[in-house]
Design a protein around this motif. Structure first.
Motif, mmCIF file in Angstrom:
data_model
loop_
_atom_site.group_PDB
_atom_site.id
_atom_site.type_symbol
_atom_site.label_atom_id
_atom_site.label_comp_id
_atom_site.label_asym_id
_atom_site.label_seq_id
_atom_site.Cartn_x
_atom_site.Cartn_y
_atom_site.Cartn_z
ATOM 1 N N ASN A 45 -4.201 8.795 1.431
ATOM 2 C CA ASN A 45 -4.634 9.808 0.465
ATOM 3 C C ASN A 45 -4.823 9.255 -0.936
ATOM 4 O OD1 ASN A 45 -4.450 11.931 2.412
ATOM 5 N ND2 ASN A 45 -2.236 11.804 2.210
ATOM 6 N N ASP A 46 -4.882 7.952 -1.070
ATOM 7 C CA ASP A 46 -4.984 7.336 -2.387
ATOM 8 C C ASP A 46 -6.323 6.620 -2.541
ATOM 9 O OD1 ASP A 46 -4.637 5.950 -4.781
ATOM 10 O OD2 ASP A 46 -2.513 5.547 -4.393
ATOM 11 N N ARG A 47 -7.312 7.354 -3.020
ATOM 12 C CA ARG A 47 -8.668 6.791 -3.162
ATOM 13 C C ARG A 47 -8.716 5.664 -4.176
ATOM 14 N NH1 ARG A 47 -12.778 11.942 -2.790
ATOM 15 N NH2 ARG A 47 -11.940 12.730 -0.840
ATOM 16 N N GLU A 48 -7.904 5.771 -5.212
ATOM 17 C CA GLU A 48 -7.904 4.727 -6.240
ATOM 18 C C GLU A 48 -7.363 3.407 -5.677
ATOM 19 O OE1 GLU A 48 -5.703 6.235 -9.541
ATOM 20 O OE2 GLU A 48 -7.300 7.591 -10.160
ATOM 21 N N LYS A 49 -6.309 3.492 -4.894
ATOM 22 C CA LYS A 49 -5.741 2.282 -4.294
ATOM 23 C C LYS A 49 -6.746 1.656 -3.326
ATOM 24 C CE LYS A 49 -1.309 2.062 -3.785
ATOM 25 N NZ LYS A 49 0.059 2.351 -3.351
ATOM 26 N N LEU A 50 -7.415 2.498 -2.554
ATOM 27 C CA LEU A 50 -8.412 1.997 -1.610
ATOM 28 C C LEU A 50 -9.588 1.355 -2.342
ATOM 29 C CD1 LEU A 50 -8.547 1.886 1.410
ATOM 30 C CD2 LEU A 50 -9.829 4.018 1.391
ATOM 31 N N SER A 51 -9.981 1.959 -3.442
ATOM 32 C CA SER A 51 -11.056 1.399 -4.256
ATOM 33 C C SER A 51 -10.655 0.028 -4.801
ATOM 34 C CB SER A 51 -11.384 2.356 -5.399
ATOM 35 O OG SER A 51 -12.353 1.807 -6.235
ATOM 36 N N VAL A 94 0.815 -1.224 0.000
ATOM 37 C CA VAL A 94 0.000 0.000 0.000
ATOM 38 C C VAL A 94 0.842 1.265 0.000
ATOM 39 C CG1 VAL A 94 -2.016 -1.073 1.052
ATOM 40 C CG2 VAL A 94 -0.283 -0.021 2.521
ATOM 41 N N GLY A 95 2.162 1.127 0.150
ATOM 42 C CA GLY A 95 3.001 2.326 0.137
ATOM 43 C C GLY A 95 2.978 3.078 1.455
ATOM 44 N N ALA A 109 0.988 6.525 2.505
ATOM 45 C CA ALA A 109 0.457 7.078 1.251
ATOM 46 C C ALA A 109 -0.955 6.553 0.974
ATOM 47 C CB ALA A 109 1.381 6.743 0.089
ATOM 48 N N VAL A 110 -1.299 5.392 1.526
ATOM 49 C CA VAL A 110 -2.631 4.822 1.285
ATOM 50 C C VAL A 110 -3.734 5.726 1.840
ATOM 51 C CG1 VAL A 110 -2.806 3.395 3.377
ATOM 52 C CG2 VAL A 110 -3.920 2.654 1.271
#
Length: 197
Positions: free
Chosen positions: A37-43, A30-31, A34-35
């Protein structure tokens, strides 16, 4: 090499490299923070959870638990398993000095420790279709009766139990309950505690 059906979520790429040398699985870093603030990664994680299931395997330090707790609140709980590594003190080979708390992270764990953590979390190993043992779960009321919550020395009793069971010291009472149910269940824990007295 054993094949794990679920996607394993780790903090960073070094954790991924270590885990890929231990199991055949999809490993998703997940980095770190950084996860958040990363909506795409969470999605994507939500989608993976629905389709394959996830196992969250973060370091046992404070930062690892911040990430774990964030993911716990952001992902569907019924599709996510929690794997915990014990507190081992030391320094990863690639680092000049130990981390802030002096604990080894996922990347510093031996393969057998990682496998044991995945087994305790209930990972689905392909080709091993034996059903998981059915255990009577512990409840918050059980923790209270055992003096692990709600008493003047409950926090110290929890820390002592976590040390004895080689579980991370940063577990909250609720996270400890989850971990105890994953690893032991009510009867096994009571038997362990009775052996102690």
């Amino acid at each position: 090499m054993r094949k794990v059906r679920e996607v394993i979520v780790v903090e960073g790429r070094y954790d991924k490299n270590t885990l890929r040398q231990t199991v055949d699985a999809a490993v998703f870093p997940v980095g770190g923070f950084a996860v958040f603030n990363d909506r795409e990664k969470l999605s994507l994680l939500r989608r993976l959870a629905e389709e394959q299931g996830l196992i969250v395997l973060t370091d046992s330090d404070g930062a690892g638990f911040v990430i774990r707790n964030y993911l716990k609140g952001a992902l569907p709980q019924d599709k996510v398993k929690q794997a915990y590594i014990p507190d081992f003190y030391g320094k990863e080979r690639r680092k000049r000095k130990a981390g802030k708390e002096g604990k080894l992270g996922v990347e510093g764990m031996r393969p057998e420790v990682l496998l044991a953590a995945l087994e305790r979390a209930g990972a689905t190993f392909e080709g091993e279709d034996a059903p998981a043992p059915v255990r009577e779960p512990l409840t918050k009321a059980d923790l209270y009766q055992l003096g692990l919550t709600g008493g003047p020395d409950s926090a110290e009793k929890r820390r002592a139990l976590l040390r004895r069971l080689a579980l991370p010291e940063h577990l909250s009472a609720s996270a400890m309950l989850d971990a105890l149910n994953l690893l032991y269940g009510k009867a096994e824990l009571l038997a362990l505690l009775n052996d102690e007295s």
